[in-house]
Design an enzyme around this catalytic site. Sequence first.
Site, PDB file in Angstrom:
ATOM      1  N   ASN A 226     -43.370 -43.364 -47.892  1.00 46.18           N
ATOM      2  CA  ASN A 226     -43.166 -42.739 -46.574  1.00 46.18           C
ATOM      3  C   ASN A 226     -41.897 -43.343 -45.998  1.00 46.18           C
ATOM      4  OD1 ASN A 226     -43.421 -41.726 -43.943  1.00 46.18           O
ATOM      5  ND2 ASN A 226     -44.699 -43.449 -43.319  1.00 46.18           N
ATOM      6  N   GLY A 227     -40.919 -42.503 -45.652  1.00 44.87           N
ATOM      7  CA  GLY A 227     -39.672 -43.032 -45.101  1.00 44.87           C
ATOM      8  C   GLY A 227     -38.479 -42.433 -45.824  1.00 44.87           C
TER       9      GLY A 227
ATOM     10  N   CYS B 202     -45.235 -38.087 -43.862  1.00 43.97           N
ATOM     11  CA  CYS B 202     -45.796 -38.556 -45.121  1.00 43.97           C
ATOM     12  C   CYS B 202     -46.865 -39.609 -44.834  1.00 43.97           C
ATOM     13  CB  CYS B 202     -44.784 -39.169 -46.080  1.00 43.97           C
ATOM     14  SG  CYS B 202     -43.503 -38.049 -46.585  1.00 43.97           S
TER      15      CYS B 202
ATOM     16  N   GLU C  13     -44.286 -24.352 -31.114  1.00 40.05           N
ATOM     17  CA  GLU C  13     -44.657 -25.103 -32.307  1.00 40.05           C
ATOM     18  C   GLU C  13     -45.889 -24.560 -33.004  1.00 40.05           C
ATOM     19  OE1 GLU C  13     -45.121 -29.336 -31.801  1.00 40.05           O
ATOM     20  OE2 GLU C  13     -46.281 -29.126 -29.993  1.00 40.05           O
TER      21      GLU C  13
ATOM     22  N   LYS D 116     -47.002 -34.785 -37.654  1.00 44.65           N
ATOM     23  CA  LYS D 116     -47.473 -35.421 -36.422  1.00 44.65           C
ATOM     24  C   LYS D 116     -46.594 -36.601 -36.029  1.00 44.65           C
ATOM     25  CE  LYS D 116     -50.522 -36.217 -33.181  1.00 44.65           C
ATOM     26  NZ  LYS D 116     -50.404 -35.311 -32.018  1.00 44.65           N
TER      27      LYS D 116
ATOM     28  N   LYS E 207     -45.196 -26.122 -26.673  1.00 46.74           N
ATOM     29  CA  LYS E 207     -46.511 -25.886 -27.289  1.00 46.74           C
ATOM     30  C   LYS E 207     -46.554 -24.509 -27.938  1.00 46.74           C
ATOM     31  CE  LYS E 207     -47.970 -28.966 -27.603  1.00 46.74           C
ATOM     32  NZ  LYS E 207     -47.541 -30.237 -27.080  1.00 46.74           N
TER      33      LYS E 207
ATOM     34  N   TRP F 289     -44.197 -34.795 -46.136  1.00 46.31           N
ATOM     35  CA  TRP F 289     -43.389 -33.978 -45.220  1.00 46.31           C
ATOM     36  C   TRP F 289     -41.981 -34.099 -45.773  1.00 46.31           C
ATOM     37  CZ3 TRP F 289     -39.239 -34.580 -41.785  1.00 46.31           C
ATOM     38  CH2 TRP F 289     -39.049 -33.502 -40.899  1.00 46.31           C
TER      39      TRP F 289
ATOM     40  N   GLU G 289     -42.955 -28.286 -21.490  1.00 52.03           N
ATOM     41  CA  GLU G 289     -44.047 -28.609 -22.416  1.00 52.03           C
ATOM     42  C   GLU G 289     -44.785 -27.335 -22.850  1.00 52.03           C
ATOM     43  OE1 GLU G 289     -45.037 -30.735 -24.294  1.00 52.03           O
ATOM     44  OE2 GLU G 289     -47.203 -30.644 -24.523  1.00 52.03           O
TER      45      GLU G 289
HETATM   46  C1  AGP Z   1     -45.860 -32.574 -29.694  1.00 46.67           C
HETATM   47  O1  AGP Z   1     -46.624 -31.435 -29.643  1.00 46.67           O
HETATM   48  C2  AGP Z   1     -44.949 -32.686 -30.782  1.00 46.67           C
HETATM   49  N1  AGP Z   1     -45.526 -32.384 -32.019  1.00 46.67           N
HETATM   50  C3  AGP Z   1     -43.879 -33.747 -30.752  1.00 46.67           C
HETATM   51  O2  AGP Z   1     -42.943 -33.289 -29.829  1.00 46.67           O
HETATM   52  C4  AGP Z   1     -44.250 -35.212 -30.389  1.00 46.67           C
HETATM   53  O3  AGP Z   1     -44.640 -35.297 -29.068  1.00 46.67           O
HETATM   54  C5  AGP Z   1     -43.019 -36.100 -30.677  1.00 46.67           C
HETATM   55  O4  AGP Z   1     -42.719 -36.046 -32.035  1.00 46.67           O
HETATM   56  C6  AGP Z   1     -43.224 -37.530 -30.238  1.00 46.67           C
HETATM   57  O5  AGP Z   1     -44.219 -38.167 -30.976  1.00 46.67           O
HETATM   58  P1  AGP Z   1     -44.787 -39.565 -30.505  1.00 46.67           P
HETATM   59  O6  AGP Z   1     -45.449 -39.337 -29.176  1.00 46.67           O
HETATM   60  O7  AGP Z   1     -45.749 -39.982 -31.568  1.00 46.67           O
HETATM   61  O8  AGP Z   1     -43.629 -40.507 -30.364  1.00 46.67           O
END
Ligand code: AGP
Length: 605
Positions: A98-99, A2, A485, A600, A482, A74, A478
């Site tokens: 947000n929260g 959010c 997601e 994000k 990727k 979100w 990783e």
């Molecule tokens: C990465 O592609 C992801 N969307 C997710 O795993 C992300 O890395 C994770 O939420 C951690 O976020 P941050 O680095 O902002 O703590």
Amino acid sequence: MCGIIGIVGRTAVAPRLVESLRRLEYRGYDSAGVAAIVDGKLERRRAVGKLRALDEHLAAEPLGGTVGIGHVRWATHGAPTEANAHPHASGRVMAVHNGIIENYAELKAELIAKGRTFESQTDTEVAVQLIDQYLSEGQAPLAAFQSALARFQGAYALAVLIEGEDRLVLGARRGSPLVVGYGDGEMFIGSDALAVGPFTNRVAYLDEGDVVAIDDTSARILDAAGHDAIRPVRVIPASAALVEKGNYRHFMEKEIHEQPDSCQHTLAAYVDPVALKASPPADVDFKALNRIQIVACGTASYAGLIGKYLIERIAGLPVDVEVSSEFRYREAALSPGTLAVAVSQSGETADTLAALRFCKAQGLVTAAIVNAHQSTMAREADVLWPTHAGPEIGVASTKAFTAQVSVMAALAVAAAAQRGRIDAAQEAHLVHVLLEAPRLISESLQVEDTIREIAHELGRARDVLYLGRGAMYPLALEGALKLKEISYIHAEGYAAGELKHGPIALIEEDTPVIVIAPSDSLFEKTASNMAEVIARGARVIMITDAEGQRHAPPGARVVTAPACDPLIAPLVFAGAIQLLAYYTAVQKGADVDQPRNLAKSVTVE
Ligand code: AGP
């Protein structure tokens, strides 16, 4: 998770709110909404789905006014419907949040007992109704807001409009970030500096528990104890205000290609290219450490795992890595002499922040490797080790990941030098190796034609396996993350040697297996694992260097990366797995920058 914005401005507020929300859309895109004070009355427009749905709604039903609030959601409590979209309204109040208000059920029951009815399933509506309840009991706007805040348990950043207060927006933060933007005869609050970036580059970051009231020219800030407080106003760099895709189709594509630069900028802060020494920006006495405990989520945790391989091998310093969501609740036994390191792009991830605070409460020295330098983690950790990736907008992390890995590699060299594991000549050699990384990353990205072809095949797969050994194992994890997601294809990463202990049963005729295998000391072992899956019908896609390519098994598709020292191999081999995920998602027509169900920055548990 959010994004919120509040504006006390001098020009039409709705387009400005939308402009700001566009920069916040990386935080959530289940629904969006704006509200404004129009001729003394509160009005709102909300729409389910991405911001363009709200744009269309506003085109059909314009919203006037110069003071307003906005939100991208979100979903946590309640499905992504219009009724659950923010701003929420009750009586004289409209607010965005947000929260998560954790005790919302208890507060809701109390408000229902007072005769109030609810139109949404959200915790936010409870917050709005509670503020309105205190107003209706005769409290002044700021007092009513503070009374409500005092009842909330959980995390929030809020922006609030109150009917009858035509030039006022109230805000508060606890657990979720909020900044104040200082304009010229107008004021702003927003989830981050990007949100207010189109309007001002003068920003103050609120502290935990702060409450703020903005009008045309000023921000009155009260701290958690209710005392007037001053938060320093900083001029934010242009990079934080500029977020455009340029000639790229997606932010993710742009960010993948920014990695030579972001890696170089990051390394420049950690090595001295003249003295050829590792020189992290904040001093830590690695000699005095017995252990490093890394806490992180998702991609950042894989960067941490790569750090473990590098730091243990080069510096001989034990490193534990754990996902923050487990670490924070399992009452970990921490020994003195442990440095706790949080790794995070946003610096706001709720679980990682809680894990960092837990370590601090146990008396450990804490460090934060973060990309958002004014984030809560950056401010709360004892040591700040910044990454210099610039704003990362694509939900799938790419350049922040390699910037984190760059820091890990530089710290491994610094720790090794301090602990006497390497001499000056070896340190100079490794620093030289680090300095080669940006050029080699750039070369590694020149494989797009091959990757596009492979992506075409991957797009048809149901399951994809990623294999790697050593520091390529976290890279396999990783790669799988990727792909999952952004292309929604089921993928798993495994340590190559672990395959025969179970996962090999998944291999069917034509199952794609992506093997990350630089020609290093483990190459032959990985090659044997490749032979095992090929014998069972797998289609191998091998990411290797020229030497490895000479040993590629017949029938394997090969993506060639430049040969490099093992210290920087995770950086040089990352591009291929990112591009594979990217082009597979593009080929499937997926929404690369805003994949379904994700956000994000995950500021809730
Ligand atoms: C990465 O592609 C992801 N969307 C997710 O795993 C992300 O890395 C994770 O939420 C951690 O976020 P941050 O680095 O902002 O703590």
